[in-house]
Design a protein around this motif. Structure first.
Motif, PDB file in Angstrom:
ATOM      1  N   ALA A 157      34.840  29.912  32.725  1.00 12.91           N
ATOM      2  CA  ALA A 157      35.699  30.464  33.773  1.00 12.91           C
ATOM      3  C   ALA A 157      36.459  29.384  34.529  1.00 12.91           C
ATOM      4  CB  ALA A 157      34.853  31.281  34.762  1.00 12.91           C
ATOM      5  N   LEU A 160      40.212  28.532  34.033  1.00 14.13           N
ATOM      6  CA  LEU A 160      41.151  29.539  34.525  1.00 14.13           C
ATOM      7  C   LEU A 160      41.373  29.385  36.021  1.00 14.13           C
ATOM      8  CD1 LEU A 160      39.846  32.620  32.519  1.00 14.13           C
ATOM      9  CD2 LEU A 160      41.842  31.205  32.021  1.00 14.13           C
ATOM     10  N   GLY A 164      44.426  26.988  35.623  1.00 15.34           N
ATOM     11  CA  GLY A 164      45.266  28.171  35.804  1.00 15.34           C
ATOM     12  C   GLY A 164      45.736  28.308  37.237  1.00 15.34           C
ATOM     13  N   ARG A 182      49.128  36.029  38.145  1.00 15.33           N
ATOM     14  CA  ARG A 182      48.186  36.196  37.035  1.00 15.33           C
ATOM     15  C   ARG A 182      46.865  35.502  37.318  1.00 15.33           C
ATOM     16  NH1 ARG A 182      44.557  36.340  34.339  1.00 15.33           N
ATOM     17  NH2 ARG A 182      44.287  36.243  32.076  1.00 15.33           N
ATOM     18  N   TYR A 183      46.927  34.256  37.761  1.00 13.31           N
ATOM     19  CA  TYR A 183      45.704  33.496  37.952  1.00 13.31           C
ATOM     20  C   TYR A 183      45.036  33.771  39.297  1.00 13.31           C
ATOM     21  CZ  TYR A 183      46.619  31.147  33.583  1.00 13.31           C
ATOM     22  OH  TYR A 183      46.830  30.885  32.239  1.00 13.31           O
ATOM     23  N   MET A 185      44.804  36.769  40.471  1.00 10.61           N
ATOM     24  CA  MET A 185      44.010  37.944  40.118  1.00 10.61           C
ATOM     25  C   MET A 185      42.718  37.531  39.422  1.00 10.61           C
ATOM     26  SD  MET A 185      45.058  41.249  37.773  1.00 10.61           S
ATOM     27  CE  MET A 185      46.424  41.655  38.862  1.00 10.61           C
ATOM     28  N   GLU A 186      42.801  36.576  38.521  1.00 14.39           N
ATOM     29  CA  GLU A 186      41.609  36.123  37.814  1.00 14.39           C
ATOM     30  C   GLU A 186      40.652  35.391  38.756  1.00 14.39           C
ATOM     31  OE1 GLU A 186      38.778  35.174  34.879  1.00 14.39           O
ATOM     32  OE2 GLU A 186      40.270  36.765  35.102  1.00 14.39           O
ATOM     33  N   LYS A 188      40.223  35.876  41.947  1.00 11.72           N
ATOM     34  CA  LYS A 188      39.555  36.865  42.778  1.00 11.72           C
ATOM     35  C   LYS A 188      38.540  37.684  41.962  1.00 11.72           C
ATOM     36  CE  LYS A 188      41.519  39.004  46.180  1.00 11.72           C
ATOM     37  NZ  LYS A 188      40.769  38.384  47.313  1.00 11.72           N
ATOM     38  N   ARG A 189      38.855  37.950  40.721  1.00 11.63           N
ATOM     39  CA  ARG A 189      37.888  38.653  39.871  1.00 11.63           C
ATOM     40  C   ARG A 189      36.629  37.817  39.701  1.00 11.63           C
ATOM     41  NH1 ARG A 189      35.664  39.093  35.092  1.00 11.63           N
ATOM     42  NH2 ARG A 189      36.518  37.080  34.467  1.00 11.63           N
ATOM     43  N   GLN A 190      36.797  36.518  39.479  1.00  8.32           N
ATOM     44  CA  GLN A 190      35.651  35.642  39.333  1.00  8.32           C
ATOM     45  C   GLN A 190      34.826  35.584  40.616  1.00  8.32           C
ATOM     46  OE1 GLN A 190      37.049  31.845  37.947  1.00  8.32           O
ATOM     47  NE2 GLN A 190      37.838  32.672  36.021  1.00  8.32           N
TER      48      GLN A 190
END
Length: 283
Positions: A157, A160, A164, A182-183, A185-186, A188-190
């Motif tokens: 992870a 990214l 990213g 894009r990144y 969002m990733e 915050k998902r992580q």
């Protein structure tokens, strides 16, 4: 007639890619080939463990681990930490490439046995040290596997988040809305993945502090505490209360405070210890 000057030109990749000037703070060291660019031997200190690094999040993982081992009484974990200035291309010296052919920090050379051992990639170094000293990695198969799940989660992870989100938000020579969105969002998902895990656990892999915490804290703890990318407000990190609770607890550990100082050349002067050759260097 359409005013062509106000139309955004869409980039079309060529049939065969060729290097182009990319700007940004790391442009001078980016290249599409591996191997050394110059001859330079690495220094060697008095301890069996020789670390060549810089206090980036990946570097901090290893110095925290070494300081935690020493705090736990493992005298064999004494080490020399040598500064590798990545902005100046030290990682492309022949000696460093011999230890890490990927030319990335951190890199560790263990001279304690009959045959010297090179260890590169931060996750590999954490696992190597945990197994060498029998510490910070549970012996129970289920708990060991859970710890390694999270160690390798971070290794997958992290790029990214760093290469990213961090690159496009903080370092890219131009702000590209699509890339940042894009990144972000990733990222915050992580953070949500971690927050859900920490809602039910004191530490990342359970109730025990492990190498999983040491791997994840410098990146995600640093992110929510505003220490990397200056993006805490942008990512609304206050939403992740369990990550914040965990980040503060880990940050307060004496060995973490000490480990953060090693190979650091930015920030508060009292937190900068460019090289470490003895425990007293951190005092």
């Amino acid at each position: 007639m359409t005013d062509q000057s106000h139309q955004k030109t869409e980039y079309q990749p060529p049939r065969v890619w060729v290097p182009a000037a990319n700007g940004g703070p790391f442009a001078s060291i980016n290249r599409p080939t591996a191997g050394p660019t110059h001859e330079k031997e690495l220094p060697v200190g008095k301890h069996p463990l020789q670390l060549y690094s810089l206090a980036t999040p990946n570097g901090v993982k290893v110095t925290v681990m070494l300081e935690e081992l020493l705090a736990a009484g493992h005298k064999g974990a004494e080490y020399d930490a040598w500064l590798i200035k990545i902005n100046e291309g030290d990682q492309f010296g022949s000696g460093f490439v011999d230890v890490n052919p990927n030319s990335k920090i951190p890199a560790l050379f263990d001279r304690s046995g009959d045959t010297p051992v090179r260890v590169f990639e931060s996750g590999s170094i954490l696992l190597y040290l945990a197994e060498k000293f029998g510490a910070f990695l549970p012996q129970d198969p289920a708990r060991r596997t859970e710890t390694l799940n999270w160690l390798f989660w971070q290794m997958g992870a992290g790029p990214l988040l760093g290469g990213g989100f961090g690159h496009f938000y903080a370092y890219a020579p131009e702000k590209i809305e699509y890339a940042i969105n894009r990144y972000a969002m990733e990222a915050k998902r992580q953070l949500d993945v971690l927050d859900r895990q920490l809602a039910a656990n004191r530490f990342i892999a359970g109730d025990e502090y492990t190498i999983a915490d040491m791997a994840i804290w410098p990146w995600y703890g640093g992110l929510v505490q505003g220490e990397i990318y200056d993006a805490a407000e942008f990512l609304a990190v206050h939403e992740y209360q369990h990550v914040n609770r965990w980040a503060k607890e880990v940050a307060a550990r004496p060995a973490v405070i000490r480990g953060r100082k090693v190979n650091r050349v930015r920030g508060k002067p009292e937190e900068q210890v460019a090289e470490r050759h003895d425990a007293s260097d951190l005092d």
